[in-house]
Design a protein around this motif. Sequence first.
Motif, PDB file in Angstrom:
ATOM      1  N   LEU A   1     -94.677 -29.001 -26.958  1.00 41.00           N
ATOM      2  CA  LEU A   1     -94.984 -27.583 -27.059  1.00 41.00           C
ATOM      3  C   LEU A   1     -96.497 -27.412 -27.083  1.00 41.00           C
ATOM      4  O   LEU A   1     -97.189 -28.121 -27.809  1.00 41.00           O
ATOM      5  CB  LEU A   1     -94.365 -26.997 -28.334  1.00 41.00           C
ATOM      6  CG  LEU A   1     -94.423 -25.483 -28.502  1.00 41.00           C
ATOM      7  CD1 LEU A   1     -93.596 -24.781 -27.428  1.00 41.00           C
ATOM      8  CD2 LEU A   1     -93.945 -25.090 -29.887  1.00 41.00           C
ATOM      9  N   SER A   2     -96.980 -26.468 -26.283  1.00 39.73           N
ATOM     10  CA  SER A   2     -98.412 -26.168 -26.292  1.00 39.73           C
ATOM     11  C   SER A   2     -98.606 -24.742 -26.774  1.00 39.73           C
ATOM     12  O   SER A   2     -97.704 -23.914 -26.692  1.00 39.73           O
ATOM     13  CB  SER A   2     -99.013 -26.344 -24.898  1.00 39.73           C
ATOM     14  OG  SER A   2     -98.426 -25.438 -23.995  1.00 39.73           O
ATOM     15  N   GLY A   3     -99.801 -24.472 -27.282  1.00 42.73           N
ATOM     16  CA  GLY A   3    -100.089 -23.130 -27.748  1.00 42.73           C
ATOM     17  C   GLY A   3    -101.408 -23.081 -28.489  1.00 42.73           C
ATOM     18  O   GLY A   3    -102.214 -24.011 -28.435  1.00 42.73           O
TER      19      GLY A   3
ATOM     20  N   LEU B   1    -108.738 -28.902 -35.880  1.00 40.30           N
ATOM     21  CA  LEU B   1    -107.550 -28.049 -35.789  1.00 40.30           C
ATOM     22  C   LEU B   1    -107.730 -26.789 -36.624  1.00 40.30           C
ATOM     23  O   LEU B   1    -107.310 -26.713 -37.765  1.00 40.30           O
ATOM     24  CB  LEU B   1    -106.308 -28.827 -36.223  1.00 40.30           C
ATOM     25  CG  LEU B   1    -105.993 -30.067 -35.397  1.00 40.30           C
ATOM     26  CD1 LEU B   1    -104.777 -30.785 -35.951  1.00 40.30           C
ATOM     27  CD2 LEU B   1    -105.807 -29.722 -33.932  1.00 40.30           C
ATOM     28  N   LYS B   2    -108.346 -25.801 -36.017  1.00 39.46           N
ATOM     29  CA  LYS B   2    -108.625 -24.527 -36.683  1.00 39.46           C
ATOM     30  C   LYS B   2    -108.032 -23.391 -35.849  1.00 39.46           C
ATOM     31  O   LYS B   2    -107.675 -23.578 -34.685  1.00 39.46           O
ATOM     32  CB  LYS B   2    -110.133 -24.334 -36.834  1.00 39.46           C
ATOM     33  CG  LYS B   2    -110.786 -25.432 -37.662  1.00 39.46           C
ATOM     34  CD  LYS B   2    -112.245 -25.164 -37.862  1.00 39.46           C
ATOM     35  CE  LYS B   2    -113.006 -26.208 -38.603  1.00 39.46           C
ATOM     36  NZ  LYS B   2    -112.411 -27.181 -39.373  1.00 39.46           N
TER      37      LYS B   2
ATOM     38  N   ILE C   1    -103.750 -26.504 -28.361  1.00 39.76           N
ATOM     39  CA  ILE C   1    -103.297 -27.886 -28.459  1.00 39.76           C
ATOM     40  C   ILE C   1    -101.958 -28.059 -27.748  1.00 39.76           C
ATOM     41  O   ILE C   1    -101.256 -27.087 -27.474  1.00 39.76           O
ATOM     42  CB  ILE C   1    -103.158 -28.361 -29.925  1.00 39.76           C
ATOM     43  CG1 ILE C   1    -102.114 -27.522 -30.684  1.00 39.76           C
ATOM     44  CG2 ILE C   1    -104.500 -28.365 -30.625  1.00 39.76           C
ATOM     45  CD1 ILE C   1    -101.809 -28.056 -32.091  1.00 39.76           C
ATOM     46  N   GLU C   2    -101.629 -29.322 -27.470  1.00 37.14           N
ATOM     47  CA  GLU C   2    -100.296 -29.694 -27.001  1.00 37.14           C
ATOM     48  C   GLU C   2     -99.772 -30.741 -27.968  1.00 37.14           C
ATOM     49  O   GLU C   2    -100.455 -31.729 -28.244  1.00 37.14           O
ATOM     50  CB  GLU C   2    -100.331 -30.251 -25.582  1.00 37.14           C
ATOM     51  CG  GLU C   2     -98.948 -30.619 -25.067  1.00 37.14           C
ATOM     52  CD  GLU C   2     -98.991 -31.097 -23.635  1.00 37.14           C
ATOM     53  OE1 GLU C   2     -99.097 -30.244 -22.734  1.00 37.14           O
ATOM     54  OE2 GLU C   2     -98.937 -32.335 -23.450  1.00 37.14           O
ATOM     55  N   VAL C   3     -98.580 -30.499 -28.491  1.00 36.36           N
ATOM     56  CA  VAL C   3     -97.986 -31.375 -29.497  1.00 36.36           C
ATOM     57  C   VAL C   3     -96.721 -32.002 -28.939  1.00 36.36           C
ATOM     58  O   VAL C   3     -95.884 -31.317 -28.342  1.00 36.36           O
ATOM     59  CB  VAL C   3     -97.644 -30.597 -30.790  1.00 36.36           C
ATOM     60  CG1 VAL C   3     -97.058 -31.530 -31.833  1.00 36.36           C
ATOM     61  CG2 VAL C   3     -98.863 -29.880 -31.329  1.00 36.36           C
TER      62      VAL C   3
ATOM     63  N   LYS D   1    -106.705 -29.010 -26.181  1.00 35.59           N
ATOM     64  CA  LYS D   1    -106.748 -28.455 -24.833  1.00 35.59           C
ATOM     65  C   LYS D   1    -107.994 -27.604 -24.591  1.00 35.59           C
ATOM     66  O   LYS D   1    -108.210 -27.156 -23.496  1.00 35.59           O
ATOM     67  CB  LYS D   1    -105.498 -27.606 -24.562  1.00 35.59           C
ATOM     68  CG  LYS D   1    -104.232 -28.423 -24.500  1.00 35.59           C
ATOM     69  CD  LYS D   1    -104.303 -29.352 -23.335  1.00 35.59           C
ATOM     70  CE  LYS D   1    -103.023 -30.116 -23.128  1.00 35.59           C
ATOM     71  NZ  LYS D   1    -103.095 -31.003 -21.981  1.00 35.59           N
ATOM     72  N   THR D   2    -108.790 -27.320 -25.626  1.00 37.52           N
ATOM     73  CA  THR D   2    -110.003 -26.519 -25.433  1.00 37.52           C
ATOM     74  C   THR D   2    -111.236 -27.330 -25.737  1.00 37.52           C
ATOM     75  O   THR D   2    -111.204 -28.332 -26.352  1.00 37.52           O
ATOM     76  CB  THR D   2    -110.007 -25.277 -26.331  1.00 37.52           C
ATOM     77  OG1 THR D   2    -109.783 -25.661 -27.683  1.00 37.52           O
ATOM     78  CG2 THR D   2    -108.980 -24.282 -25.896  1.00 37.52           C
TER      79      THR D   2
END
Length: 101
Positions: free
Chosen positions: A8-10, A66-67, A72-74, A100-101
């Motif tokens: 899952l990404s987001g 991680l803020k 991200i993709e997990v 991802k950024t």
Amino acid sequence: MTTNHLVLSGTITRSRRFTSPAGIDHCVVMLEHKSQRFEAELLRNVYCQMQVVMSGERFENVTDKLKAGVDIEVTGFIALQQSRNGQNRLVLHAENVELKT
């Protein structure tokens, strides 16, 4: 054998870190996913929020990044978690996290 694997990404909407009584470091983020997928030949908007748990030393090098607002993709597995008020929800337990950024 049974399968339990989710990718899952987001975007992270909130993040917190803590150490368990057993001395294990945890990072818990809320991941917001938005996409479009075809279902029955129709384009559908997809939206969900899922809690992601990252546990142990393997995530120490990434947890500072991680803020809220980070994409991200997990990859991991899902498990049922019961809150203190008795409500059940699915939680994604990370096995791999990619910025991802």
